[in-house]
Design a protein around this motif. Structure first.
Motif, PDB file in Angstrom:
ATOM      1  N   VAL A  26      48.858  39.002  32.218  1.00 33.02           N
ATOM      2  CA  VAL A  26      48.012  39.453  33.321  1.00 33.02           C
ATOM      3  C   VAL A  26      46.607  38.864  33.173  1.00 33.02           C
ATOM      4  O   VAL A  26      46.007  38.433  34.154  1.00 33.02           O
ATOM      5  CB  VAL A  26      47.985  40.993  33.419  1.00 33.02           C
ATOM      6  N   ALA A  27      46.093  38.802  31.958  1.00 34.19           N
ATOM      7  CA  ALA A  27      44.765  38.198  31.740  1.00 34.19           C
ATOM      8  C   ALA A  27      44.780  36.722  32.131  1.00 34.19           C
ATOM      9  O   ALA A  27      43.833  36.233  32.761  1.00 34.19           O
ATOM     10  CB  ALA A  27      44.346  38.359  30.278  1.00 34.19           C
ATOM     11  N   ALA A  28      45.838  36.005  31.784  1.00 33.27           N
ATOM     12  CA  ALA A  28      45.938  34.584  32.142  1.00 33.27           C
ATOM     13  C   ALA A  28      46.023  34.418  33.657  1.00 33.27           C
ATOM     14  O   ALA A  28      45.342  33.560  34.227  1.00 33.27           O
ATOM     15  CB  ALA A  28      47.155  33.954  31.467  1.00 33.27           C
ATOM     16  N   TRP A  29      46.837  35.236  34.309  1.00 29.99           N
ATOM     17  CA  TRP A  29      46.948  35.154  35.771  1.00 29.99           C
ATOM     18  C   TRP A  29      45.627  35.529  36.437  1.00 29.99           C
ATOM     19  O   TRP A  29      45.252  34.954  37.449  1.00 29.99           O
ATOM     20  CB  TRP A  29      48.067  36.035  36.277  1.00 29.99           C
ATOM     21  N   ALA A  30      44.915  36.503  35.870  1.00 26.18           N
ATOM     22  CA  ALA A  30      43.630  36.916  36.446  1.00 26.18           C
ATOM     23  C   ALA A  30      42.591  35.791  36.345  1.00 26.18           C
ATOM     24  O   ALA A  30      41.732  35.660  37.213  1.00 26.18           O
ATOM     25  CB  ALA A  30      43.115  38.171  35.746  1.00 26.18           C
ATOM     26  N   GLY A  35      48.804  28.572  37.948  1.00 30.37           N
ATOM     27  CA  GLY A  35      49.006  28.554  39.400  1.00 30.37           C
ATOM     28  C   GLY A  35      48.988  29.923  40.042  1.00 30.37           C
ATOM     29  O   GLY A  35      49.630  30.142  41.064  1.00 30.37           O
ATOM     30  N   ALA A  36      48.250  30.877  39.461  1.00 27.18           N
ATOM     31  CA  ALA A  36      48.229  32.244  39.985  1.00 27.18           C
ATOM     32  C   ALA A  36      47.392  32.389  41.249  1.00 27.18           C
ATOM     33  O   ALA A  36      47.553  33.354  41.984  1.00 27.18           O
ATOM     34  CB  ALA A  36      47.708  33.204  38.915  1.00 27.18           C
ATOM     35  N   ALA A  37      46.520  31.434  41.502  1.00 31.38           N
ATOM     36  CA  ALA A  37      45.668  31.528  42.699  1.00 31.38           C
ATOM     37  C   ALA A  37      46.532  31.533  43.954  1.00 31.38           C
ATOM     38  O   ALA A  37      47.509  30.807  44.059  1.00 31.38           O
ATOM     39  CB  ALA A  37      44.688  30.366  42.731  1.00 31.38           C
ATOM     40  N   GLY A  38      46.176  32.361  44.892  1.00 32.85           N
ATOM     41  CA  GLY A  38      46.908  32.436  46.146  1.00 32.85           C
ATOM     42  C   GLY A  38      48.057  33.427  46.136  1.00 32.85           C
ATOM     43  O   GLY A  38      48.623  33.721  47.180  1.00 32.85           O
ATOM     44  N   HIS A  39      48.419  33.942  44.967  1.00 29.45           N
ATOM     45  CA  HIS A  39      49.489  34.936  44.878  1.00 29.45           C
ATOM     46  C   HIS A  39      48.887  36.338  44.924  1.00 29.45           C
ATOM     47  O   HIS A  39      47.749  36.555  44.524  1.00 29.45           O
ATOM     48  CB  HIS A  39      50.299  34.776  43.591  1.00 29.45           C
ATOM     49  N   GLN A  40      49.683  37.286  45.388  1.00 30.02           N
ATOM     50  CA  GLN A  40      49.303  38.696  45.382  1.00 30.02           C
ATOM     51  C   GLN A  40      50.123  39.392  44.308  1.00 30.02           C
ATOM     52  O   GLN A  40      51.351  39.278  44.291  1.00 30.02           O
ATOM     53  CB  GLN A  40      49.558  39.337  46.748  1.00 30.02           C
ATOM     54  N   PHE A  41      49.452  40.095  43.401  1.00 36.16           N
ATOM     55  CA  PHE A  41      50.112  40.794  42.306  1.00 36.16           C
ATOM     56  C   PHE A  41      50.019  42.295  42.536  1.00 36.16           C
ATOM     57  O   PHE A  41      48.927  42.823  42.761  1.00 36.16           O
ATOM     58  CB  PHE A  41      49.452  40.436  40.966  1.00 36.16           C
ATOM     59  N   ASP A  59      44.281  53.545  31.996  1.00 40.08           N
ATOM     60  CA  ASP A  59      44.348  52.594  33.101  1.00 40.08           C
ATOM     61  C   ASP A  59      43.148  51.645  33.143  1.00 40.08           C
ATOM     62  O   ASP A  59      42.971  50.910  34.107  1.00 40.08           O
ATOM     63  CB  ASP A  59      44.538  53.308  34.437  1.00 40.08           C
ATOM     64  N   ALA A  60      42.349  51.604  32.084  1.00 43.12           N
ATOM     65  CA  ALA A  60      41.196  50.695  32.025  1.00 43.12           C
ATOM     66  C   ALA A  60      41.590  49.225  32.190  1.00 43.12           C
ATOM     67  O   ALA A  60      40.852  48.476  32.831  1.00 43.12           O
ATOM     68  CB  ALA A  60      40.423  50.903  30.729  1.00 43.12           C
ATOM     69  N   PRO A  61      42.741  48.764  31.652  1.00 41.40           N
ATOM     70  CA  PRO A  61      43.098  47.355  31.854  1.00 41.40           C
ATOM     71  C   PRO A  61      43.323  46.983  33.323  1.00 41.40           C
ATOM     72  O   PRO A  61      43.302  45.803  33.667  1.00 41.40           O
ATOM     73  CB  PRO A  61      44.397  47.190  31.057  1.00 41.40           C
ATOM     74  N   LEU A  62      43.512  47.965  34.191  1.00 44.17           N
ATOM     75  CA  LEU A  62      43.711  47.679  35.613  1.00 44.17           C
ATOM     76  C   LEU A  62      42.384  47.500  36.347  1.00 44.17           C
ATOM     77  O   LEU A  62      42.346  46.919  37.426  1.00 44.17           O
ATOM     78  CB  LEU A  62      44.514  48.799  36.283  1.00 44.17           C
ATOM     79  N   ALA A  63      41.309  47.991  35.742  1.00 47.50           N
ATOM     80  CA  ALA A  63      39.985  47.881  36.367  1.00 47.50           C
ATOM     81  C   ALA A  63      39.423  46.476  36.129  1.00 47.50           C
ATOM     82  O   ALA A  63      39.675  45.852  35.110  1.00 47.50           O
ATOM     83  CB  ALA A  63      39.051  48.925  35.782  1.00 47.50           C
ATOM     84  N   GLY A  64      38.695  45.993  37.066  1.00 42.91           N
ATOM     85  CA  GLY A  64      38.035  44.703  36.900  1.00 42.91           C
ATOM     86  C   GLY A  64      38.914  43.493  37.140  1.00 42.91           C
ATOM     87  O   GLY A  64      38.496  42.368  36.876  1.00 42.91           O
ATOM     88  N   ALA A  67      40.600  40.479  43.181  1.00 45.51           N
ATOM     89  CA  ALA A  67      41.017  41.145  44.425  1.00 45.51           C
ATOM     90  C   ALA A  67      42.486  40.942  44.759  1.00 45.51           C
ATOM     91  O   ALA A  67      43.059  41.724  45.514  1.00 45.51           O
ATOM     92  CB  ALA A  67      40.158  40.661  45.589  1.00 45.51           C
ATOM     93  N   ASN A  68      43.127  39.918  44.189  1.00 51.43           N
ATOM     94  CA  ASN A  68      44.546  39.693  44.490  1.00 51.43           C
ATOM     95  C   ASN A  68      45.463  40.505  43.572  1.00 51.43           C
ATOM     96  O   ASN A  68      46.676  40.345  43.607  1.00 51.43           O
ATOM     97  CB  ASN A  68      44.900  38.208  44.456  1.00 51.43           C
ATOM     98  N   PHE A  69      44.906  41.405  42.765  1.00 50.56           N
ATOM     99  CA  PHE A  69      45.675  42.321  41.928  1.00 50.56           C
ATOM    100  C   PHE A  69      45.519  43.720  42.499  1.00 50.56           C
ATOM    101  O   PHE A  69      44.397  44.203  42.687  1.00 50.56           O
ATOM    102  CB  PHE A  69      45.173  42.298  40.479  1.00 50.56           C
TER     103      PHE A  69
END
Length: 122
Positions: A26-30, A35-41, A59-64, A67-69
């Motif tokens: 998830v950190a790499a995709w963020a 090629g994570a740009a343009g995808h919605q997670f 749930d702190a890892p979900l913060a920050g 916008a596509n997450f």
């Protein structure tokens, strides 16, 4: 592309193998790697129900995240109590994948719902 992720390993305080793998990907995709740009997670998870579960929840890892997450709390739909807990969780995951209209579902654990609406990566 709409990608649903099993975010249950992301919201656990204890970090083991599945949790570390989930956090690393998830950190790499963020960051936009792979090629994570343009995808919605869509990060599928459930809130703890009791005090014991709440102490292991973070749930702190979900913060920050970019916008596509999108954090998606799984609904409280319950199978009857005679079904095993794992079956009830798998059912909630399957319903979440269908609800977000995922084109791919990525699981970080061996608990994978049987879904026919999209390919599953585990």
């Amino acid at each position: 592309m709409i990608i649903a992720l099993d975010a249950r390993p992301l919201v656990k305080r204890q970090v083991g193998g599945a949790e570390q793998r989930a956090r690393s990907l998830v950190a790499a995709w963020a960051r936009g790697d792979g090629g994570a740009a343009g995808h919605q997670f869509y990060l599928l998870y459930e809130r703890p129900r009791g005090a014991e579960e709440a102490s292991a929840f973070d749930d702190a890892p979900l913060a920050g995240l970019p916008a596509n997450f999108h954090a998606v709390e799984l609904g409280s739909y319950q199978l009857p109590s005679h079904f095993p807990t794992a079956s009830r969780m798998i059912n909630r995951l399957a319903r979440g994948v269908i609800r977000v209209k995922a084109e791919v579902y990525h699981a970080f654990t061996a608990e994978v719902p049987r879904i026919r609406t999209c390919p599953v990566v585990s």
